[in-house]
Design a protein around this motif. Sequence first.
Motif, mmCIF file in Angstrom:
data_model
loop_
_atom_site.group_PDB
_atom_site.id
_atom_site.type_symbol
_atom_site.label_atom_id
_atom_site.label_comp_id
_atom_site.label_asym_id
_atom_site.label_seq_id
_atom_site.Cartn_x
_atom_site.Cartn_y
_atom_site.Cartn_z
ATOM 1 N N GLU A 121 35.327 29.293 37.820
ATOM 2 C CA GLU A 121 33.987 28.839 37.431
ATOM 3 C C GLU A 121 33.012 28.874 38.605
ATOM 4 O OE1 GLU A 121 32.981 24.532 36.465
ATOM 5 O OE2 GLU A 121 33.325 25.375 34.466
ATOM 6 N N ARG A 122 33.510 28.658 39.829
ATOM 7 C CA ARG A 122 32.619 28.549 40.987
ATOM 8 C C ARG A 122 32.810 29.644 42.029
ATOM 9 N NH1 ARG A 122 34.426 23.210 40.283
ATOM 10 N NH2 ARG A 122 35.758 23.333 42.134
ATOM 11 N N GLY A 123 33.581 30.682 41.718
ATOM 12 C CA GLY A 123 33.761 31.740 42.705
ATOM 13 C C GLY A 123 34.915 32.659 42.348
ATOM 14 N N GLN A 124 35.122 33.674 43.214
ATOM 15 C CA GLN A 124 36.151 34.666 42.974
ATOM 16 C C GLN A 124 36.917 34.970 44.257
ATOM 17 O OE1 GLN A 124 34.834 38.164 40.826
ATOM 18 N NE2 GLN A 124 33.116 37.049 39.917
ATOM 19 N N LEU A 125 38.195 35.305 44.105
ATOM 20 C CA LEU A 125 39.038 35.758 45.202
ATOM 21 C C LEU A 125 39.504 37.162 44.878
ATOM 22 C CD1 LEU A 125 41.288 32.585 45.612
ATOM 23 C CD2 LEU A 125 39.241 33.158 46.932
ATOM 24 N N ARG A 126 39.454 38.050 45.882
ATOM 25 C CA ARG A 126 39.871 39.435 45.674
ATOM 26 C C ARG A 126 40.721 39.886 46.846
ATOM 27 N NH1 ARG A 126 34.259 40.117 45.071
ATOM 28 N NH2 ARG A 126 34.261 41.375 46.967
ATOM 29 N N GLY A 127 41.666 40.761 46.575
ATOM 30 C CA GLY A 127 42.471 41.296 47.662
ATOM 31 C C GLY A 127 43.409 42.378 47.193
ATOM 32 N N ASP A 128 44.055 43.030 48.167
ATOM 33 C CA ASP A 128 45.047 44.059 47.904
ATOM 34 C C ASP A 128 46.240 43.766 48.796
ATOM 35 O OD1 ASP A 128 46.602 46.470 48.000
ATOM 36 O OD2 ASP A 128 44.901 47.525 47.140
ATOM 37 N N HIS A 129 47.406 43.514 48.191
ATOM 38 C CA HIS A 129 48.560 43.088 48.990
ATOM 39 C C HIS A 129 49.416 44.261 49.449
ATOM 40 C CE1 HIS A 129 51.357 43.817 45.665
ATOM 41 N NE2 HIS A 129 50.546 43.169 44.877
#
Length: 298
Positions: free
Chosen positions: A239-247
């Motif tokens: 609701e308040r943000g996003q996390l993104r990544g590639d492991h």
Amino acid sequence: MRLGLAGVGIHGGRYLGHLLGGDVPGVALGAISRADAREGSLFALQHGVAYVADPRDLATVPGIDAVVVCLPPDLHPQVAIACLEAGRPVLVEKPLAPDGESGEAVVRCAERTGTPLMVAHTLRFDPLIEAMRREIVSIGPLRAIAISQRFEPTRRRWIDTPGRGGVLLNTGVHAFDLLRHLSGAEAAEVHAIVTRTVTRETEDGFAAILRLEPGAILATVDNARTVEGRSGRVEVAGERGQLRGDHVHRGRRIDLGPIPARPTVAAALAAFTLALSRGEPMPVTAADGLAAVRLAEA
């Protein structure tokens, strides 16, 4: 702590490398089981460890404290159950089993015997995933999760055997486990499309949509074991943000900055043996492994 290793193929070889390389302090190789008896016996003589032809015999071979199982999925339940019945702790590579029924048999045996069992869902120990777990509370209630994995076609012939191979069971379970691990929710509804591009008998690509509850979290998971190079995208939207990544790619990132790489097999081995030495609960339980298998089955 001396470990027996069932299977020294492509993935079992990673465990072998970490054990021989001393990457997990206080842990050493004590025995192996390998299908090729000549190669297995020769290796055992060279390294001063025991050799058994039948991986189930690792449950009772003297001088072993625990067993690591890295075999084709349909062999996991019988070896795990043999270890559990003998009171010997076991670390089972994912997937725990080829189907929910045999996975439940392992769970029941673990509960009945009280013998420690951990499922090696190694991506839980990836630094990117650990960082996401730490920061996920900051983005508020979860709304969506997207996970994709890309791999080159496999050289392992057994992967194209029904009931043993297939991308859903052998790599998809990584993502299914991460959905539960990151969200704390369970799948209430699943839909999937599968494809066969390189393989003939099993799927080597799929795209799935899931609804997780509580929270009505929409999740998408897709795998392709048909491309050059590797990637492992993870996106979590709240609701308040996003996390993104590639492991998988070099320069692992989430929005917070660079995340140093770490061999996840060694980290899983360390977590397993540390829990054993301290008498603590396993960080990835038999029930966790069964849940991932059930999602692949669904």
